[in-house]
Enzyme design. Sequence first.
Site, mmCIF file in Angstrom:
data_model
loop_
_atom_site.group_PDB
_atom_site.id
_atom_site.type_symbol
_atom_site.label_atom_id
_atom_site.label_comp_id
_atom_site.label_asym_id
_atom_site.label_seq_id
_atom_site.Cartn_x
_atom_site.Cartn_y
_atom_site.Cartn_z
ATOM 1 N N LEU A 138 18.888 -7.272 -11.332
ATOM 2 C CA LEU A 138 19.508 -7.856 -12.518
ATOM 3 C C LEU A 138 20.652 -8.741 -12.040
ATOM 4 O O LEU A 138 21.309 -8.429 -11.043
ATOM 5 C CB LEU A 138 20.066 -6.765 -13.444
ATOM 6 N N ASP A 139 20.913 -9.828 -12.753
ATOM 7 C CA ASP A 139 22.029 -10.694 -12.390
ATOM 8 C C ASP A 139 23.341 -9.920 -12.494
ATOM 9 O O ASP A 139 23.439 -8.914 -13.205
ATOM 10 C CB ASP A 139 22.079 -11.913 -13.313
ATOM 11 N N LYS A 140 24.352 -10.427 -11.817
ATOM 12 C CA LYS A 140 25.651 -9.760 -11.740
ATOM 13 C C LYS A 140 26.155 -9.310 -13.110
ATOM 14 O O LYS A 140 26.610 -8.173 -13.283
ATOM 15 C CB LYS A 140 26.672 -10.694 -11.083
ATOM 16 N N ARG A 237 17.228 -16.399 -18.791
ATOM 17 C CA ARG A 237 18.262 -17.416 -19.017
ATOM 18 C C ARG A 237 17.688 -18.826 -18.936
ATOM 19 O O ARG A 237 17.990 -19.694 -19.768
ATOM 20 C CB ARG A 237 19.389 -17.216 -18.007
#
Length: 323
Positions: A138-140, A237
């Site tokens: 998962l992104d930050k 995104r």
Amino acid sequence: MTQEINLKSEITATQTGQRLDQTLAELFPDYSRTRIKEWIQAGAVVVDGAVLTKPREKVLEGQEVEINATLEEEIQAEAQAIELDIVYEDDQIIVINKQAGLVVHPGAGNTDGTLMNALLHHCPSIELVPRAGIVHRLDKDTTGLMVVAKTVEAQTHLVAALQAREIVREYEAIVQGVIISGGTVDAPIDRHPTKRTHMAVVHNGKPAVTHYRVAEKFRAHTRLRLRLESGRTHQIRVHMAHIGHVLVGDPVYAGRPRPPKAVSEQFLETYMNFKRQALHAVRLELAHPLTCEIMSWQAPIPEDMRTLTRALREDTQENPADY
């Protein structure tokens, strides 16, 4: 830390004439074909008493095969005591609810303080598993559920399940603009041709498919439920930006915040102070890599997204003519 691997089996009639590496991958499905190839080339595979070092070697029915190998430490990162929200754990897997701000892997600008560092502290034996058992990311600043393999065998099965699209990953997001109905974005993704820290839809990129449905409509925003078929970097995104509905708060793809007109001061403060992409991995479903039992978990929507949702509802109620 090391772990000794000792495996034995017999070549079957249907495997006669097959390559050695292919046959061993069938006989010992807990280990990837890449790892088995490495063991063959390292001289760790014995067939009928003879060491075979060529993966292409052909096998015959009735041959006795033996693997005596050592799993070496895979990870060089430092173990660090970082708090984890563990939703489920057994001898094979860990399911965590990742918090915002936690980077998954060490890298440029994030040499420590990552999920990998935390996992190495929580479960030291995970250093024997490639990438500390992390099979997806998962992104930050994306929150929510991730599954981590605690053993090489579990990792092999989870990676295969991901590639076969057998793991369900469902997300909740809040996007700009009103979406009338659900749909699917089927558009390839790769590095942006000029902005190298960005991803983009490009014609020769890697296949990427995102399904979405409308969960709630607001005056100028939409709350979505999304499901991934693939797992490209920044996929949701990028796909939402591609169809003109960027995620609220996305620092990379959304540009400056764009609140609706004629909003209250309270709404404006909530909206402008939402500093991350409004994206949460809300549901995870998979077959357990050892028992094959179907397991499912849900992670509560984090407080910042719930606060934003309440503000959007109130704004919609206060401006019914615009809705």
